[in-house]
Design an enzyme around this catalytic site. Structure first.
Site, PDB file in Angstrom:
ATOM      1  N   CYS A 121     -49.713 -17.198 -39.567  1.00  0.00           N
ATOM      2  CA  CYS A 121     -48.645 -17.770 -38.744  1.00  0.00           C
ATOM      3  C   CYS A 121     -47.294 -17.147 -39.078  1.00  0.00           C
ATOM      4  O   CYS A 121     -47.067 -16.722 -40.213  1.00  0.00           O
ATOM      5  CB  CYS A 121     -48.560 -19.278 -38.968  1.00  0.00           C
ATOM      6  SG  CYS A 121     -49.939 -20.149 -38.197  1.00  0.00           S
ATOM      7  N   CYS A 202     -49.493 -17.821 -34.021  1.00  0.00           N
ATOM      8  CA  CYS A 202     -49.137 -19.217 -34.268  1.00  0.00           C
ATOM      9  C   CYS A 202     -47.799 -19.293 -34.995  1.00  0.00           C
ATOM     10  O   CYS A 202     -47.346 -18.313 -35.576  1.00  0.00           O
ATOM     11  CB  CYS A 202     -50.241 -19.921 -35.058  1.00  0.00           C
ATOM     12  SG  CYS A 202     -50.718 -19.094 -36.565  1.00  0.00           S
TER      13      CYS A 202
HETATM   14  C1  NAG Z   1     -43.334 -20.703 -40.159  1.00  0.00           C
HETATM   15  O1  NAG Z   1     -41.976 -20.853 -39.874  1.00  0.00           O
HETATM   16  C2  NAG Z   1     -41.592 -22.219 -39.751  1.00  0.00           C
HETATM   17  C3  NAG Z   1     -40.145 -22.239 -39.267  1.00  0.00           C
HETATM   18  O2  NAG Z   1     -39.351 -21.366 -39.990  1.00  0.00           O
HETATM   19  C4  NAG Z   1     -41.800 -22.926 -41.079  1.00  0.00           C
HETATM   20  O3  NAG Z   1     -41.463 -24.289 -40.967  1.00  0.00           O
HETATM   21  C5  NAG Z   1     -43.271 -22.803 -41.469  1.00  0.00           C
HETATM   22  O4  NAG Z   1     -43.463 -23.363 -42.762  1.00  0.00           O
HETATM   23  C6  NAG Z   1     -43.687 -21.354 -41.480  1.00  0.00           C
HETATM   24  N1  NAG Z   1     -45.129 -21.267 -41.684  1.00  0.00           N
HETATM   25  C7  NAG Z   1     -45.652 -20.435 -42.576  1.00  0.00           C
HETATM   26  C8  NAG Z   1     -47.149 -20.454 -42.682  1.00  0.00           C
HETATM   27  O5  NAG Z   1     -45.000 -19.679 -43.262  1.00  0.00           O
END
Ligand code: NAG
Ligand code: NAG
Ligand code: NAG
Length: 308
Positions: A121, A202
Protein backbone atom coordinates in the site's frame (compact mmCIF):
# COMPACT_ATOMS: atom_id res chain seq x y z
CA UNK A 1 8.07 -40.46 -106.09
CA UNK A 2 6.04 -42.34 -103.43
CA UNK A 3 9.22 -43.53 -101.68
CA UNK A 4 10.77 -40.10 -100.90
CA UNK A 5 7.28 -38.88 -100.04
CA UNK A 6 6.88 -41.83 -97.56
CA UNK A 7 10.33 -41.33 -95.94
CA UNK A 8 9.59 -37.62 -95.55
CA UNK A 9 6.38 -38.48 -93.71
CA UNK A 10 8.30 -40.92 -91.42
CA UNK A 11 10.94 -38.25 -90.77
CA UNK A 12 8.19 -35.74 -90.00
CA UNK A 13 6.51 -38.14 -87.60
CA UNK A 14 9.83 -38.91 -85.86
CA UNK A 15 10.60 -35.22 -85.40
CA UNK A 16 7.12 -34.70 -84.00
CA UNK A 17 7.46 -37.64 -81.55
CA UNK A 18 10.92 -36.54 -80.38
CA UNK A 19 9.60 -33.00 -79.96
CA UNK A 20 6.69 -34.18 -77.82
CA UNK A 21 9.00 -36.38 -75.73
CA UNK A 22 11.43 -33.49 -75.10
CA UNK A 23 8.53 -31.21 -74.23
CA UNK A 24 7.12 -33.77 -71.78
CA UNK A 25 10.50 -34.34 -70.17
CA UNK A 26 11.01 -30.59 -69.78
CA UNK A 27 7.56 -30.27 -68.25
CA UNK A 28 8.20 -33.05 -65.71
CA UNK A 29 11.57 -31.52 -64.86
CA UNK A 30 10.01 -28.09 -64.39
CA UNK A 31 7.33 -29.47 -62.07
CA UNK A 32 9.88 -31.41 -60.00
CA UNK A 33 12.23 -28.40 -59.80
CA UNK A 34 9.43 -26.01 -58.91
CA UNK A 35 8.14 -28.21 -56.09
CA UNK A 36 11.68 -28.75 -54.79
CA UNK A 37 12.44 -25.01 -54.89
CA UNK A 38 9.24 -23.81 -53.21
CA UNK A 39 9.51 -26.53 -50.57
CA UNK A 40 13.13 -25.58 -49.86
CA UNK A 41 12.31 -21.88 -49.71
CA UNK A 42 9.43 -22.58 -47.32
CA UNK A 43 11.83 -24.15 -44.87
CA UNK A 44 14.56 -21.53 -45.12
CA UNK A 45 12.51 -18.31 -44.96
CA UNK A 46 8.77 -18.73 -44.46
CA UNK A 47 6.30 -16.27 -45.87
CA UNK A 48 5.56 -14.27 -42.69
CA UNK A 49 2.83 -11.66 -42.49
CA UNK A 50 4.18 -8.13 -42.87
CA UNK A 51 3.45 -5.32 -40.35
CA UNK A 52 4.51 -1.75 -39.67
CA UNK A 53 6.05 -2.03 -36.18
CA UNK A 54 9.42 -3.55 -35.24
CA UNK A 55 9.53 -7.34 -35.00
CA UNK A 56 10.05 -9.62 -32.01
CA UNK A 57 13.12 -8.74 -29.93
CA UNK A 58 16.07 -10.98 -30.83
CA UNK A 59 16.79 -13.69 -28.25
CA UNK A 60 13.39 -13.08 -26.67
CA UNK A 61 13.57 -16.24 -24.57
CA UNK A 62 16.97 -15.36 -23.11
CA UNK A 63 15.91 -11.75 -22.46
CA UNK A 64 12.72 -12.80 -20.64
CA UNK A 65 14.46 -15.53 -18.63
CA UNK A 66 17.38 -13.27 -17.76
CA UNK A 67 15.13 -10.46 -16.60
CA UNK A 68 12.92 -12.85 -14.64
CA UNK A 69 15.84 -14.46 -12.79
CA UNK A 70 17.43 -11.07 -12.17
CA UNK A 71 14.19 -9.76 -10.71
CA UNK A 72 13.47 -12.68 -8.41
CA UNK A 73 17.04 -13.45 -7.29
CA UNK A 74 18.90 -10.13 -7.25
CA UNK A 75 16.18 -7.51 -6.81
CA UNK A 76 13.27 -9.16 -5.01
CA UNK A 77 14.36 -12.38 -3.31
CA UNK A 78 11.13 -12.23 -1.27
CA UNK A 79 9.31 -13.45 -4.41
CA UNK A 80 11.52 -16.56 -4.53
CA UNK A 81 8.81 -19.09 -5.41
CA UNK A 82 8.29 -17.74 -8.95
CA UNK A 83 9.07 -20.23 -11.73
CA UNK A 84 10.79 -18.29 -14.51
CA UNK A 85 10.75 -21.23 -16.96
CA UNK A 86 7.00 -21.61 -16.55
CA UNK A 87 6.57 -17.85 -16.89
CA UNK A 88 8.48 -17.91 -20.18
CA UNK A 89 6.44 -20.89 -21.44
CA UNK A 90 3.17 -19.14 -20.61
CA UNK A 91 4.27 -15.95 -22.40
CA UNK A 92 5.32 -17.99 -25.44
CA UNK A 93 2.06 -19.97 -25.46
CA UNK A 94 0.10 -16.70 -25.42
CA UNK A 95 1.25 -15.68 -28.92
CA UNK A 96 3.33 -18.31 -30.71
CA UNK A 97 1.85 -19.56 -34.04
CA UNK A 98 -1.12 -17.20 -33.56
CA UNK A 99 -2.25 -14.44 -35.89
CA UNK A 100 -0.93 -11.34 -34.08
CA UNK A 101 -4.23 -9.50 -34.59
CA UNK A 102 -6.33 -12.07 -32.74
CA UNK A 103 -4.81 -12.00 -29.26
CA UNK A 104 -7.29 -12.11 -26.38
CA UNK A 105 -6.97 -11.42 -22.64
CA UNK A 106 -7.56 -15.16 -22.11
CA UNK A 107 -4.29 -15.87 -23.94
CA UNK A 108 -2.39 -14.01 -21.22
CA UNK A 109 -4.39 -15.23 -18.23
CA UNK A 110 -1.92 -18.02 -17.25
CA UNK A 111 1.04 -15.61 -17.51
CA UNK A 112 -0.71 -12.96 -15.42
CA UNK A 113 -1.47 -15.49 -12.71
CA UNK A 114 2.07 -16.89 -12.63
CA UNK A 115 3.91 -13.56 -12.64
CA UNK A 116 1.72 -11.24 -10.59
CA UNK A 117 2.57 -10.33 -7.03
CA UNK A 118 1.14 -7.88 -4.49
CA UNK A 119 2.29 -4.26 -4.38
CA UNK A 120 2.51 -2.74 -0.87
CA UNK A 121 0.00 0.00 0.00
CA UNK A 122 0.96 3.64 -0.66
CA UNK A 123 3.66 2.61 -3.18
CA UNK A 124 1.94 2.53 -6.57
CA UNK A 125 3.12 5.22 -8.96
CA UNK A 126 1.26 5.65 -12.24
CA UNK A 127 2.63 7.80 -15.04
CA UNK A 128 1.68 9.16 -18.41
CA UNK A 129 4.16 10.82 -20.78
CA UNK A 130 6.67 10.95 -17.92
CA UNK A 131 8.03 7.40 -18.16
CA UNK A 132 11.70 8.28 -18.08
CA UNK A 133 11.43 10.60 -15.07
CA UNK A 134 9.07 8.27 -13.18
CA UNK A 135 11.46 5.34 -13.62
CA UNK A 136 14.47 7.40 -12.58
CA UNK A 137 12.52 8.45 -9.51
CA UNK A 138 11.52 4.92 -8.45
CA UNK A 139 15.13 3.79 -8.95
CA UNK A 140 16.29 6.42 -6.47
CA UNK A 141 13.36 6.12 -4.07
CA UNK A 142 12.38 2.64 -2.96
CA UNK A 143 9.09 3.94 -1.53
CA UNK A 144 7.47 3.86 -4.95
CA UNK A 145 6.86 1.31 -7.70
CA UNK A 146 5.73 1.80 -11.30
CA UNK A 147 4.27 -1.04 -13.36
CA UNK A 148 7.74 -1.48 -14.89
CA UNK A 149 9.10 -2.10 -11.39
CA UNK A 150 6.84 -5.14 -10.96
CA UNK A 151 7.93 -8.51 -12.36
CA UNK A 152 5.49 -8.42 -15.30
CA UNK A 153 6.35 -4.89 -16.36
CA UNK A 154 10.06 -5.38 -15.75
CA UNK A 155 10.22 -8.44 -18.04
CA UNK A 156 8.30 -6.77 -20.88
CA UNK A 157 9.68 -3.22 -20.68
CA UNK A 158 10.85 -1.83 -24.06
CA UNK A 159 10.78 -5.16 -25.90
CA UNK A 160 8.33 -6.50 -28.45
CA UNK A 161 6.98 -9.87 -29.50
CA UNK A 162 4.42 -11.31 -31.88
CA UNK A 163 3.56 -14.60 -33.50
CA UNK A 164 2.84 -15.81 -37.01
CA UNK A 165 0.81 -18.79 -38.25
CA UNK A 166 3.79 -20.14 -40.24
CA UNK A 167 6.92 -21.79 -38.83
CA UNK A 168 8.73 -21.03 -36.56
CA UNK A 169 5.65 -19.28 -35.15
CA UNK A 170 7.45 -16.09 -34.07
CA UNK A 171 7.83 -13.06 -36.35
CA UNK A 172 11.24 -11.43 -35.86
CA UNK A 173 10.80 -9.14 -38.89
CA UNK A 174 7.72 -7.08 -38.00
CA UNK A 175 4.77 -6.86 -35.61
CA UNK A 176 1.44 -5.01 -35.95
CA UNK A 177 1.11 -1.43 -34.76
CA UNK A 178 -1.90 -0.46 -32.66
CA UNK A 179 -3.24 1.40 -35.71
CA UNK A 180 -3.14 -1.87 -37.69
CA UNK A 181 -5.05 -3.84 -35.08
CA UNK A 182 -5.96 -3.27 -31.43
CA UNK A 183 -5.72 -6.90 -30.41
CA UNK A 184 -1.97 -7.25 -30.99
CA UNK A 185 0.25 -9.05 -28.44
CA UNK A 186 1.82 -5.88 -27.00
CA UNK A 187 -1.34 -3.79 -26.63
CA UNK A 188 -3.35 -6.61 -25.07
CA UNK A 189 -0.50 -7.41 -22.68
CA UNK A 190 0.02 -3.81 -21.48
CA UNK A 191 -3.71 -3.22 -21.11
CA UNK A 192 -4.07 -6.31 -18.95
CA UNK A 193 -0.94 -5.66 -16.91
CA UNK A 194 -2.00 -2.02 -16.33
CA UNK A 195 -5.48 -3.10 -15.28
CA UNK A 196 -4.05 -5.59 -12.78
CA UNK A 197 -1.55 -3.03 -11.48
CA UNK A 198 -4.39 -0.54 -10.87
CA UNK A 199 -6.63 -3.17 -9.26
CA UNK A 200 -3.81 -4.11 -6.89
CA UNK A 201 -3.19 -0.54 -5.68
CA UNK A 202 -4.19 0.43 -2.15
CA UNK A 203 -3.87 3.33 0.27
CA UNK A 204 -2.39 6.47 -1.22
CA UNK A 205 -1.56 6.20 -4.92
CA UNK A 206 0.40 8.72 -6.98
CA UNK A 207 0.38 9.65 -10.62
CA UNK A 208 3.10 11.63 -12.38
CA UNK A 209 1.77 13.66 -15.31
CA UNK A 210 3.49 15.90 -17.84
CA UNK A 211 2.64 19.61 -17.59
CA UNK A 212 4.67 20.39 -20.70
CA UNK A 213 2.45 18.44 -23.10
CA UNK A 214 0.54 20.89 -25.24
CA UNK A 215 -2.52 18.67 -25.69
CA UNK A 216 -2.99 18.50 -21.91
CA UNK A 217 -1.41 16.53 -19.07
CA UNK A 218 -4.37 14.17 -18.69
CA UNK A 219 -5.49 12.38 -21.85
CA UNK A 220 -8.54 10.08 -21.82
CA UNK A 221 -6.96 7.97 -24.58
CA UNK A 222 -3.83 7.13 -22.54
CA UNK A 223 -3.48 3.85 -20.63
CA UNK A 224 -3.73 5.86 -17.40
CA UNK A 225 -6.82 7.74 -18.59
CA UNK A 226 -8.62 4.80 -20.16
CA UNK A 227 -7.58 1.78 -18.07
CA UNK A 228 -5.90 2.64 -14.78
CA UNK A 229 -8.17 5.43 -13.53
CA UNK A 230 -11.22 3.18 -13.90
CA UNK A 231 -9.67 0.15 -12.24
CA UNK A 232 -8.59 1.80 -8.99
CA UNK A 233 -10.70 0.23 -6.27
CA UNK A 234 -12.46 2.88 -4.12
CA UNK A 235 -12.68 0.34 -1.30
CA UNK A 236 -8.88 0.01 -1.19
CA UNK A 237 -7.56 3.34 -2.48
CA UNK A 238 -8.09 6.36 -0.23
CA UNK A 239 -6.18 9.18 -1.93
CA UNK A 240 -4.76 10.03 -5.32
CA UNK A 241 -1.77 12.38 -5.39
CA UNK A 242 -1.15 14.04 -8.72
CA UNK A 243 2.41 15.19 -9.36
CA UNK A 244 2.29 17.53 -12.30
CA UNK A 245 5.82 17.92 -13.63
CA UNK A 246 6.85 20.53 -16.17
CA UNK A 247 10.16 20.31 -17.99
CA UNK A 248 12.83 22.52 -16.45
CA UNK A 249 12.87 25.60 -18.66
CA UNK A 250 10.35 23.87 -20.95
CA UNK A 251 6.85 24.94 -21.93
CA UNK A 252 4.51 25.44 -18.97
CA UNK A 253 1.47 24.11 -20.76
CA UNK A 254 -0.58 23.11 -17.76
CA UNK A 255 -0.68 23.51 -13.98
CA UNK A 256 -2.94 21.90 -11.37
CA UNK A 257 -5.66 24.41 -12.24
CA UNK A 258 -5.55 23.45 -15.95
CA UNK A 259 -8.44 22.05 -17.92
CA UNK A 260 -7.36 18.44 -18.34
CA UNK A 261 -6.32 18.18 -14.68
CA UNK A 262 -9.73 19.52 -13.64
CA UNK A 263 -11.31 16.84 -15.81
CA UNK A 264 -9.22 14.15 -14.10
CA UNK A 265 -10.06 15.55 -10.66
CA UNK A 266 -13.79 15.43 -11.37
CA UNK A 267 -13.53 11.80 -12.62
CA UNK A 268 -11.65 10.85 -9.45
CA UNK A 269 -14.01 12.77 -7.16
CA UNK A 270 -16.96 11.04 -8.73
CA UNK A 271 -15.28 7.77 -7.77
CA UNK A 272 -14.92 9.00 -4.15
CA UNK A 273 -11.17 9.43 -3.97
CA UNK A 274 -9.54 12.26 -2.06
CA UNK A 275 -7.27 14.20 -4.43
CA UNK A 276 -4.17 16.31 -3.96
CA UNK A 277 -2.47 17.91 -6.95
CA UNK A 278 1.05 19.31 -6.63
CA UNK A 279 2.76 21.42 -9.25
CA UNK A 280 6.37 20.33 -9.77
CA UNK A 281 6.55 18.03 -6.75
CA UNK A 282 9.89 19.01 -5.28
CA UNK A 283 11.51 15.57 -4.65
CA UNK A 284 10.96 14.73 -8.34
CA UNK A 285 11.96 18.17 -9.54
CA UNK A 286 15.30 17.80 -7.75
CA UNK A 287 15.91 14.75 -9.94
CA UNK A 288 15.15 16.81 -13.07
CA UNK A 289 17.65 19.33 -11.77
CA UNK A 290 20.46 16.79 -12.11
CA UNK A 291 20.44 17.77 -15.80
CA UNK A 292 20.08 21.54 -15.31
CA UNK A 293 21.63 22.43 -11.92
CA UNK A 294 22.09 26.10 -12.80
CA UNK A 295 18.49 26.81 -13.76
CA UNK A 296 16.61 29.21 -11.40
CA UNK A 297 13.99 26.50 -10.68
CA UNK A 298 16.82 24.34 -9.36
CA UNK A 299 18.20 26.78 -6.79
CA UNK A 300 17.88 25.45 -3.25
CA UNK A 301 16.39 28.76 -2.11
CA UNK A 302 14.09 30.31 -4.68
CA UNK A 303 14.76 33.80 -3.37
CA UNK A 304 18.40 34.04 -2.43
CA UNK A 305 20.39 37.25 -2.40
CA UNK A 306 22.92 37.25 -5.20
CA UNK A 307 26.42 36.11 -4.22
CA UNK A 308 29.03 38.41 -5.75
C1 NAG B 1 -0.36 4.87 3.87
O1 NAG B 1 -0.48 6.26 3.99
C2 NAG B 1 -1.48 6.64 4.93
C3 NAG B 1 -1.62 8.16 4.83
O2 NAG B 1 -0.39 8.79 4.84
C4 NAG B 1 -1.09 6.16 6.31
O3 NAG B 1 -2.08 6.49 7.25
C5 NAG B 1 -0.93 4.64 6.27
O4 NAG B 1 -0.46 4.17 7.53
C6 NAG B 1 0.04 4.24 5.19
N1 NAG B 1 0.04 2.79 5.04
C7 NAG B 1 1.18 2.10 4.99
C8 NAG B 1 1.03 0.62 4.85
O5 NAG B 1 2.28 2.61 5.04
C1 NAG C 1 6.94 15.76 -21.34
O1 NAG C 1 6.61 15.47 -22.68
C2 NAG C 1 7.55 15.95 -23.62
C3 NAG C 1 6.96 15.70 -24.98
O2 NAG C 1 6.54 14.38 -25.10
C4 NAG C 1 8.88 15.25 -23.38
O3 NAG C 1 9.84 15.73 -24.29
C5 NAG C 1 9.34 15.52 -21.96
O4 NAG C 1 10.52 14.81 -21.68
C6 NAG C 1 8.27 15.13 -20.96
N1 NAG C 1 8.64 15.58 -19.64
C7 NAG C 1 8.75 14.76 -18.59
C8 NAG C 1 9.02 15.41 -17.29
O5 NAG C 1 8.64 13.57 -18.70
C1 NAG D 1 13.53 38.28 -3.13
O1 NAG D 1 12.53 38.85 -2.30
C2 NAG D 1 12.69 40.22 -2.08
C3 NAG D 1 11.67 40.69 -1.04
O2 NAG D 1 10.52 39.89 -1.02
C4 NAG D 1 12.53 40.95 -3.41
O3 NAG D 1 12.67 42.34 -3.22
C5 NAG D 1 13.59 40.42 -4.38
O4 NAG D 1 13.40 41.03 -5.64
C6 NAG D 1 13.53 38.94 -4.51
N1 NAG D 1 14.66 38.44 -5.30
C7 NAG D 1 14.58 37.55 -6.25
C8 NAG D 1 15.88 37.16 -6.89
O5 NAG D 1 13.53 37.04 -6.60
Amino acid sequence: MPLPQGSARVRQRTVLLVGIAVLLAALVLAVVLASLLTHGRHEVSPQMLKWKDRGTTKNLQEVILGRCYNYITAQHPELGDKDCLKIWESLKDAFIYKNPCNITPEDYQPLMELASHPVPCNKSLFWSKTGDLAHRYTKSNQNFLTLEDTLLGYMADKISWCGDPSAPGINYESCPKRSECESNPGSVFWKMASKMFAEAACGVVQVMLNGSVEAGAFRSSSIFGSVEVFNLDPDKVSEVHIWLMQDIGGPQSESCSGHSIQRLISILEERNFKIICEDNYRPVQLLQCVHSPDHTDCRLCTNSTAIP
